[in-house]
Design a protein around this motif. Structure first.
Motif, PDB file in Angstrom:
ATOM      1  N   ILE A   1      54.488 -83.208  10.777  1.00 46.48           N
ATOM      2  CA  ILE A   1      53.806 -83.544   9.530  1.00 46.48           C
ATOM      3  C   ILE A   1      52.289 -83.439   9.693  1.00 46.48           C
ATOM      4  O   ILE A   1      51.569 -83.113   8.754  1.00 46.48           O
ATOM      5  CB  ILE A   1      54.241 -84.936   9.006  1.00 46.48           C
ATOM      6  CG1 ILE A   1      53.857 -85.117   7.542  1.00 46.48           C
ATOM      7  CG2 ILE A   1      53.644 -86.045   9.795  1.00 46.48           C
ATOM      8  CD1 ILE A   1      54.759 -84.437   6.595  1.00 46.48           C
ATOM      9  N   SER A   2      51.786 -83.664  10.921  1.00 40.97           N
ATOM     10  CA  SER A   2      50.328 -83.543  11.078  1.00 40.97           C
ATOM     11  C   SER A   2      49.917 -82.076  10.928  1.00 40.97           C
ATOM     12  O   SER A   2      48.872 -81.773  10.357  1.00 40.97           O
ATOM     13  CB  SER A   2      49.854 -84.128  12.414  1.00 40.97           C
ATOM     14  OG  SER A   2      50.425 -83.425  13.490  1.00 40.97           O
ATOM     15  N   ASP A   3      50.778 -81.165  11.401  1.00 38.61           N
ATOM     16  CA  ASP A   3      50.536 -79.745  11.160  1.00 38.61           C
ATOM     17  C   ASP A   3      50.541 -79.433   9.664  1.00 38.61           C
ATOM     18  O   ASP A   3      49.651 -78.778   9.135  1.00 38.61           O
ATOM     19  CB  ASP A   3      51.644 -78.916  11.839  1.00 38.61           C
ATOM     20  CG  ASP A   3      51.076 -78.090  12.988  1.00 38.61           C
ATOM     21  OD1 ASP A   3      50.019 -78.483  13.515  1.00 38.61           O
ATOM     22  OD2 ASP A   3      51.694 -77.058  13.333  1.00 38.61           O
ATOM     23  N   ASP A   4      51.592 -79.947   9.002  1.00 38.48           N
ATOM     24  CA  ASP A   4      51.746 -79.741   7.552  1.00 38.48           C
ATOM     25  C   ASP A   4      50.523 -80.196   6.785  1.00 38.48           C
ATOM     26  O   ASP A   4      49.945 -79.466   5.984  1.00 38.48           O
ATOM     27  CB  ASP A   4      52.907 -80.608   7.033  1.00 38.48           C
ATOM     28  CG  ASP A   4      54.218 -79.866   7.129  1.00 38.48           C
ATOM     29  OD1 ASP A   4      54.197 -78.714   7.599  1.00 38.48           O
ATOM     30  OD2 ASP A   4      55.246 -80.448   6.746  1.00 38.48           O
ATOM     31  N   ILE A   5      50.143 -81.440   7.037  1.00 45.38           N
ATOM     32  CA  ILE A   5      49.080 -82.043   6.238  1.00 45.38           C
ATOM     33  C   ILE A   5      47.745 -81.354   6.536  1.00 45.38           C
ATOM     34  O   ILE A   5      46.951 -81.091   5.632  1.00 45.38           O
ATOM     35  CB  ILE A   5      49.043 -83.569   6.461  1.00 45.38           C
ATOM     36  CG1 ILE A   5      50.270 -84.146   5.759  1.00 45.38           C
ATOM     37  CG2 ILE A   5      47.749 -84.196   5.970  1.00 45.38           C
ATOM     38  CD1 ILE A   5      50.368 -85.620   5.692  1.00 45.38           C
ATOM     39  N   TYR A   6      47.552 -81.017   7.810  1.00 47.75           N
ATOM     40  CA  TYR A   6      46.353 -80.263   8.185  1.00 47.75           C
ATOM     41  C   TYR A   6      46.273 -78.972   7.365  1.00 47.75           C
ATOM     42  O   TYR A   6      45.247 -78.669   6.750  1.00 47.75           O
ATOM     43  CB  TYR A   6      46.414 -79.945   9.677  1.00 47.75           C
ATOM     44  CG  TYR A   6      45.270 -79.106  10.193  1.00 47.75           C
ATOM     45  CD1 TYR A   6      44.103 -79.705  10.649  1.00 47.75           C
ATOM     46  CD2 TYR A   6      45.359 -77.716  10.217  1.00 47.75           C
ATOM     47  CE1 TYR A   6      43.050 -78.938  11.121  1.00 47.75           C
ATOM     48  CE2 TYR A   6      44.316 -76.941  10.676  1.00 47.75           C
ATOM     49  CZ  TYR A   6      43.162 -77.549  11.134  1.00 47.75           C
ATOM     50  OH  TYR A   6      42.126 -76.790  11.593  1.00 47.75           O
ATOM     51  N   ASN A   7      47.385 -78.227   7.348  1.00 51.80           N
ATOM     52  CA  ASN A   7      47.387 -76.958   6.612  1.00 51.80           C
ATOM     53  C   ASN A   7      47.165 -77.144   5.119  1.00 51.80           C
ATOM     54  O   ASN A   7      46.426 -76.395   4.489  1.00 51.80           O
ATOM     55  CB  ASN A   7      48.703 -76.213   6.848  1.00 51.80           C
ATOM     56  CG  ASN A   7      48.770 -75.668   8.258  1.00 51.80           C
ATOM     57  OD1 ASN A   7      47.750 -75.298   8.837  1.00 51.80           O
ATOM     58  ND2 ASN A   7      49.966 -75.658   8.828  1.00 51.80           N
ATOM     59  N   ILE A   8      47.806 -78.162   4.566  1.00 47.89           N
ATOM     60  CA  ILE A   8      47.645 -78.419   3.126  1.00 47.89           C
ATOM     61  C   ILE A   8      46.175 -78.698   2.813  1.00 47.89           C
ATOM     62  O   ILE A   8      45.584 -78.105   1.912  1.00 47.89           O
ATOM     63  CB  ILE A   8      48.523 -79.613   2.668  1.00 47.89           C
ATOM     64  CG1 ILE A   8      50.006 -79.286   2.839  1.00 47.89           C
ATOM     65  CG2 ILE A   8      48.228 -79.972   1.212  1.00 47.89           C
ATOM     66  CD1 ILE A   8      50.958 -80.444   2.573  1.00 47.89           C
ATOM     67  N   LEU A   9      45.578 -79.594   3.613  1.00 48.97           N
ATOM     68  CA  LEU A   9      44.202 -79.999   3.310  1.00 48.97           C
ATOM     69  C   LEU A   9      43.210 -78.846   3.513  1.00 48.97           C
ATOM     70  O   LEU A   9      42.257 -78.693   2.749  1.00 48.97           O
ATOM     71  CB  LEU A   9      43.800 -81.199   4.167  1.00 48.97           C
ATOM     72  CG  LEU A   9      44.541 -82.499   3.842  1.00 48.97           C
ATOM     73  CD1 LEU A   9      44.069 -83.617   4.755  1.00 48.97           C
ATOM     74  CD2 LEU A   9      44.362 -82.882   2.389  1.00 48.97           C
ATOM     75  N   ARG A  10      43.445 -78.025   4.533  1.00 49.39           N
ATOM     76  CA  ARG A  10      42.564 -76.871   4.745  1.00 49.39           C
ATOM     77  C   ARG A  10      42.696 -75.880   3.601  1.00 49.39           C
ATOM     78  O   ARG A  10      41.707 -75.362   3.079  1.00 49.39           O
ATOM     79  CB  ARG A  10      42.925 -76.156   6.056  1.00 49.39           C
ATOM     80  CG  ARG A  10      42.419 -76.847   7.302  1.00 49.39           C
ATOM     81  CD  ARG A  10      40.918 -76.663   7.504  1.00 49.39           C
ATOM     82  NE  ARG A  10      40.511 -77.156   8.818  1.00 49.39           N
ATOM     83  CZ  ARG A  10      39.437 -77.894   9.054  1.00 49.39           C
ATOM     84  NH1 ARG A  10      38.649 -78.259   8.062  1.00 49.39           N
ATOM     85  NH2 ARG A  10      39.140 -78.271  10.271  1.00 49.39           N
ATOM     86  N   LYS A  11      43.945 -75.650   3.210  1.00 50.47           N
ATOM     87  CA  LYS A  11      44.222 -74.677   2.163  1.00 50.47           C
ATOM     88  C   LYS A  11      43.615 -75.117   0.829  1.00 50.47           C
ATOM     89  O   LYS A  11      43.095 -74.315   0.065  1.00 50.47           O
ATOM     90  CB  LYS A  11      45.734 -74.534   2.006  1.00 50.47           C
ATOM     91  CG  LYS A  11      46.196 -73.130   1.697  1.00 50.47           C
ATOM     92  CD  LYS A  11      47.685 -73.063   1.954  1.00 50.47           C
ATOM     93  CE  LYS A  11      48.386 -72.053   1.093  1.00 50.47           C
ATOM     94  NZ  LYS A  11      49.850 -72.161   1.291  1.00 50.47           N
TER      95      LYS A  11
END
Lengths: 264, 248
Positions: free
Chosen positions: B168-178
């Motif tokens: 989920i930390s990968d997920d959230i990182y990607n969402i926020l960057r995107k």
């Protein structure tokens, strides 16, 4: 398309259920039969203990000559009015107390006093204030279930998870948004279980009220029966009351089930 | 780069009848647009207090907070706090309902977010039917729904098991960057801080003061899970670990 093991498991559960029901019915039949046999053999005095046969005859008689349904209806009606008003008024008062913590702190000792007071003690005053009629009965029943509703619902409001409140605040919710979007919907389960308690509380209140003042209702039948020493009538009244109380309880139970189904 | 938030000498004192507790002292920092900043420190040092003050849940006792006028804050809590009686979509629309900006357009945007981030089949499910990691993703989308540009994350993964946490930390990182967001994250997990953020602020034990600030410069900056394999990762890990005064 269950496995054989699962079918066996289901069969066992079904068997357990059926045996429980068989036991329950057996106990009932044994009790009734024994009562009737003892009465027939004059081992118990039917004048004091009545008998199943006499009770059935009395109920039929009540139904044919004494407007039994009318008596039942009056009791159910009084119960419903007091129970619905207790729930609605109780929830409103609990809401006011939630809104105004200061007010809650101020009136808390008064609520405690009212809650611990046996309400039947107020019977004589209520009769003087409201007269010997249906109003007194409803008020008595209302009083019995109101305070407990306020306390239960208020506790329900306050037991809402602190993090959820924090979340609402972080979204800049106003106090009324917090109440209507979080506190109230979160407490509907509490309110429904308050309904369950209230329906039996109100019935207690109504029967007490009918003992004190009425000319109609199941409580009246029981009291009247004891006054003229007609134990058949007293027993019949109690049996009818058992049935009415159970029916009312299951009514609320099904309301709860329907509510659960609509939310999940 | 645009400076979107700046604090100067922030101070917080908690009062009870018996005593006063100095929770935060002399907390000054600034964050630029698009930056991910982690705040780490020993447990109970006042990390979460800082976030609460920044988003206005608690009042500051002294100091200054300067927000860029276009900054809109979104706060994501440790617990997902989803409402069990609302379905996933309706949970995500909560913020929009509250600030009265719910309309076809904003609703569509939330549905798009749910679709994009793997919750397509769960839009009308209830929270009970979702795993911990999915619930956390829903909580993030609920935060994103009101379109904030600065996100405050308070130990967002601490309720999850280790595997879900990494995913989920990968997920959230990607969402926020995107979505081009700026983020401040409070965590007690040093590895999480280094792998997700551009800057790590280390706090002392209570009262919380800034002990050191690290600009994380990895050799190959990638997603959080990959960043953990970077050559310089362990260098930062060791230095930060030494900076935090753990009392066991």
């Amino acid at each position: 398309m269950y496995s054989l093991e699962h079918k066996k498991y289901l069969k066992k559960i079904k068997k357990d259920k059926i045996t429980t029901i068989i036991y329950q019915i057996t106990i009932f039949i044994i009790f009734i039969t024994l009562w009737q046999i003892l009465a027939n053999l004059d081992i118990i005095n039917t004048f004091i203990f009545s008998s199943p046969k006499r009770i059935i005859n009395t109920i039929i008689n009540l139904y044919n000559k004494e407007h039994l349904l009318n008596h039942i209806w009056i009791t159910v009606y009084e119960t419903f009015i007091s129970f619905l008003s207790a729930t609605i008024i109780g929830t409103i008062i609990a809401t006011i107390l939630w809104w105004n913590k200061k007010l809650q702190k101020v009136i808390e000792p008064y609520l405690t006093i009212l809650n611990s007071l046996p309400k039947v003690a107020l019977g004589p005053i209520i009769i003087i204030w409201f007269g010997a009629g249906i109003k007194s009965i409803i008020f008595m029943a209302l009083l019995i279930s109101l305070i407990i509703t306020i306390i239960n619902v208020y506790e329900g409001f306050n037991s809402v998870n602190k993090n959820k409140i924090k979340l609402m605040k972080s979204l800049n919710a106003t106090k009324s948004q917090i109440f209507f979007k979080l506190i109230f919907p979160n407490s509907i389960n509490t309110i429904i279980s308050a309904l369950k308690i209230n329906v039996s509380m109100s019935l207690i209140g109504v029967i007490m009220g009918e003992f004190l003042v009425s000319k109609k209702g199941i409580g009246y039948l029981i009291l009247y029966g004891s006054q003229i020493f007609n134990l058949d009538l007293v027993m019949s009244g109690i049996i009818i009351l058992c049935i009415v109380a159970t029916a009312l309880y299951y009514l609320i139970y099904y309301v709860e089930k329907i509510y659960e189904k609509t939310t999940h | 780069m645009n400076n979107i938030l700046e604090t100067k000498n922030l101070k917080k004192i908690y009062h009870t009848e018996k005593q006063e507790t100095l929770a935060v002292e002399d907390f000054s920092f600034n964050i630029n647009e698009g930056e991910f900043v982690a705040i780490v420190g020993p447990s109970g040092c006042g990390k979460s207090t800082i976030l609460s003050i920044l988003c206005g849940l608690e009042s500051k006792s002294d100091g200054e907070i300067k927000l860029n006028k276009n900054t809109k804050i979104g706060y994501m809590l440790q617990q997902d706090s989803l409402f069990e009686w609302r379905n996933i979509l309706s949970n995500c629309l909560l913020g929009l309902e509250i600030n009265k900006s719910l309309n076809q357009k904003t609703k569509k945007k939330v549905i798009d977010l749910l679709n994009t981030y793997g919750l397509k089949d769960f839009i009308y499910s209830y929270p009970d039917n979702l795993s911990g990691g999915m619930r956390q993703r829903v909580a993030l989308i609920r935060t994103l729904a009101t379109n904030p540009n600065l996100l405050l994350l308070d130990e967002p993964f601490s309720a999850l098991d280790y595997q879900s946490r990494l995913a989920i930390s990968d997920d959230i990182y990607n969402i926020l960057r995107k979505e081009k967001k700026t983020m401040i994250m409070v965590t007690h997990d040093i590895a999480e801080a280094i792998s997700m953020c551009d800057k790590v602020i280390v706090l002392t034990s209570r009262p919380a003061k800034i002990k050191s600030i690290y600009n994380i410069e990895l050799e190959n900056k990638s997603t959080p899970v990959n960043n953990r394999k970077d050559k310089k990762f362990s260098y930062y890990y060791d230095s930060i670990w030494k900076d935090i005064d753990y009392h066991v």
